[in-house]
Write an enzyme that holds these catalytic residues in place. Structure first.
Site, mmCIF file in Angstrom:
data_model
loop_
_atom_site.group_PDB
_atom_site.id
_atom_site.type_symbol
_atom_site.label_atom_id
_atom_site.label_comp_id
_atom_site.label_asym_id
_atom_site.label_seq_id
_atom_site.Cartn_x
_atom_site.Cartn_y
_atom_site.Cartn_z
ATOM 1 N N HIS A 30 -6.034 23.798 16.119
ATOM 2 C CA HIS A 30 -7.091 24.242 15.419
ATOM 3 C C HIS A 30 -7.144 23.906 13.919
ATOM 4 C CE1 HIS A 30 -10.501 27.013 14.933
ATOM 5 N NE2 HIS A 30 -10.076 27.169 13.932
ATOM 6 N N ASP A 32 -9.724 23.845 10.248
ATOM 7 C CA ASP A 32 -10.706 24.307 9.780
ATOM 8 C C ASP A 32 -11.254 23.059 8.716
ATOM 9 O OD1 ASP A 32 -12.161 26.451 10.915
ATOM 10 O OD2 ASP A 32 -10.245 27.273 10.499
ATOM 11 N N GLU A 135 -16.022 27.488 17.502
ATOM 12 C CA GLU A 135 -15.400 28.620 17.035
ATOM 13 C C GLU A 135 -16.329 29.919 17.258
ATOM 14 O OE1 GLU A 135 -11.823 30.383 14.279
ATOM 15 O OE2 GLU A 135 -12.936 28.693 13.674
ATOM 16 N N HIS A 162 -16.201 34.984 17.841
ATOM 17 C CA HIS A 162 -15.510 35.007 16.578
ATOM 18 C C HIS A 162 -15.081 36.441 16.175
ATOM 19 C CE1 HIS A 162 -14.525 33.721 12.319
ATOM 20 N NE2 HIS A 162 -13.741 33.050 12.664
ATOM 21 N N HIS A 203 -9.651 35.235 19.350
ATOM 22 C CA HIS A 203 -10.371 36.190 18.722
ATOM 23 C C HIS A 203 -11.044 37.120 19.819
ATOM 24 C CE1 HIS A 203 -10.855 34.636 14.713
ATOM 25 N NE2 HIS A 203 -10.708 33.307 15.090
ATOM 26 N N HIS A 224 -5.435 29.233 18.663
ATOM 27 C CA HIS A 224 -4.850 29.569 17.498
ATOM 28 C C HIS A 224 -4.642 31.122 17.297
ATOM 29 C CE1 HIS A 224 -8.996 30.126 16.788
ATOM 30 N NE2 HIS A 224 -8.708 30.391 15.275
ATOM 31 N N ASP A 301 -4.108 26.413 12.380
ATOM 32 C CA ASP A 301 -5.214 26.969 11.677
ATOM 33 C C ASP A 301 -5.393 26.419 9.976
ATOM 34 O OD1 ASP A 301 -7.599 28.612 11.319
ATOM 35 O OD2 ASP A 301 -6.699 30.412 11.706
#
Length: 359
Positions: A30, A32, A135, A162, A203, A224, A301
């Site tokens: 993961h 971003d 995500e 999420h 999540h 993650h 992350d």
């Protein structure tokens, strides 16, 4: 077999550690960066040229090379609030476009991978293999057809929720409304198995974790997340779920965010504590002890969190994880499982289930 660690000084990357690291296939679960490019670079690599060092980011090409990254799930995250504004899907497609533009612009560095075999081929050619991860299930706007549409654009996992509970699945960080998954939520899992998309349980609530693992005939993923036994944040994986992950053949990819990895008692004393790389390796070791060496990976992350442990400040620092594992007594083969072998096996497992179901 690992040995019990003694006092841990600052890590120094040895020649042996470097050789072991670069001989492995580092596959991060993961990152971003695409959202950072959208938010701060007007979705343009002219504004933020990652071919040069970008100190405001965790990720750029020079540091990716230093870190030895071989494959990446780029997150095509869009905020959960887009489910209210009704543009979750179109924004997700825009994020996919950012990844596609990145791969095209830096074609000497990146290449899109569709399968586990592609990942190995691309990494073997000296490039970074790129897959994408959705995500949050809000991105499909309640449509299984949209799920397939996003798979066809290169997405190879979807995080079921999420930060907000959906009409079909409970989030870890919102009020539970369904005691886990609804019947439609279970159908989403089955459809992901059918098309070969990994079911990502970062999540989601513990009830969703358990139900999704029960429903899924393919290996699942935590792209993650870290160990709740060390840090009791609801984003982390409880000990009673870890044996289920092992039985399923799945992988927990450990998050680097300080808020998720610094031990709970230390955060209570100092909520802004950064912790260190040793805390992250403690999470890896805990998951290894409970679930086994075949069920853990790395899901940094990077560029999605505001605070990182010392020793893991950016993507150039991955080799220190290898060094820390070697220092704790892990073999080269076991380190390579953690770096990427395990997630590659899970990806192949999802592909095999999809092939079987298609027959």
């Amino acid at each position: 077999m690992a040995v019990e660690p003694g006092p841990m000084p600052d890590l120094v990357l040895t020649d042996h550690g470097r050789r072991v690291h670069f001989a492995g296939l580092l596959f991060d679960g993961h990152n971003d960066l695409p959202w950072e490019i959208r938010k701060n670079g007007q979705a343009s690599f002219d504004q933020i040229d990652i071919a040069t060092r970008q100190p405001q980011l965790h990720t750029d090409i020079p540091r990716l090379r230093e870190g030895g990254l071989k494959a990446q799930f780029w997150s095509v995250y869009v905020p959960a609030g887009t489910s209210t504004t009704g543009d979750s899907l179109i924004q997700t497609l825009e994020q996919i476009d950012i990844v596609d533009r990145m791969v095209k612009r830096y074609a000497d560095v990146f290449e899109i991978a569709s399968t586990a075999d592609d990942v190995e081929r691309i990494a073997g050619a000296g490039k970074i293999a790129c897959m994408m991860g959705i995500e949050g299930g809000h991105s499909i706007e309640g449509s299984l057809a949209n799920l397939k549409r996003l798979y066809d654009r290169g997405c190879r996992y979807m995080t079921l929720t999420h930060s907000k509970t959906l009409p079909w699945a409970d989030s870890a960080t919102d009020d539970a409304q369904h005691d886990g998954l609804t019947e439609f939520g279970k159908e989403v899992v089955r459809e992901m198995n059918r098309i070969g998309m990994l079911v990502d349980l970062s999540h989601v609530s513990p009830a969703v974790m358990k139900q999704a693992i029960e429903v899924s005939t393919a290996p699942i993923l935590f792209s993650h997340s870290s160990a709740a036994a060390i840090n009791d944040h609801p984003r982390n994986v409880p000990d009673d779920v870890l044996p289920l992950v092992a039985k399923n053949g799945g992988v927990v990819m450990v998050n680097f965010y300080s808020k998720f990895v610094v031990p709970t008692d230390q955060l209570k004393a100092n909520e802004s504590a950064r912790g260190s790389i040793h805390d992250v390796v403690d999470h890896l070791e805990h998951i290894i002890r409970v679930a086994g060496i075949d069920h853990v990976g790395i899901g940094s992350d990077f560029d999605g969190v505001p605070r990182l442990p010392t020793g893991l400040e950016d993507v150039s620092k991955y080799p220190l994880i290898t060094q820390a594992l070697l220092n704790r007594g892990y073999s080269e083969a076991d380190v390579h499982k953690v770096l990427g072998g395990n997630v590659l096996r899970a990806l192949r497992g999802a592909e095999a289930v999809a092939a079987k179901l298609s027959r």
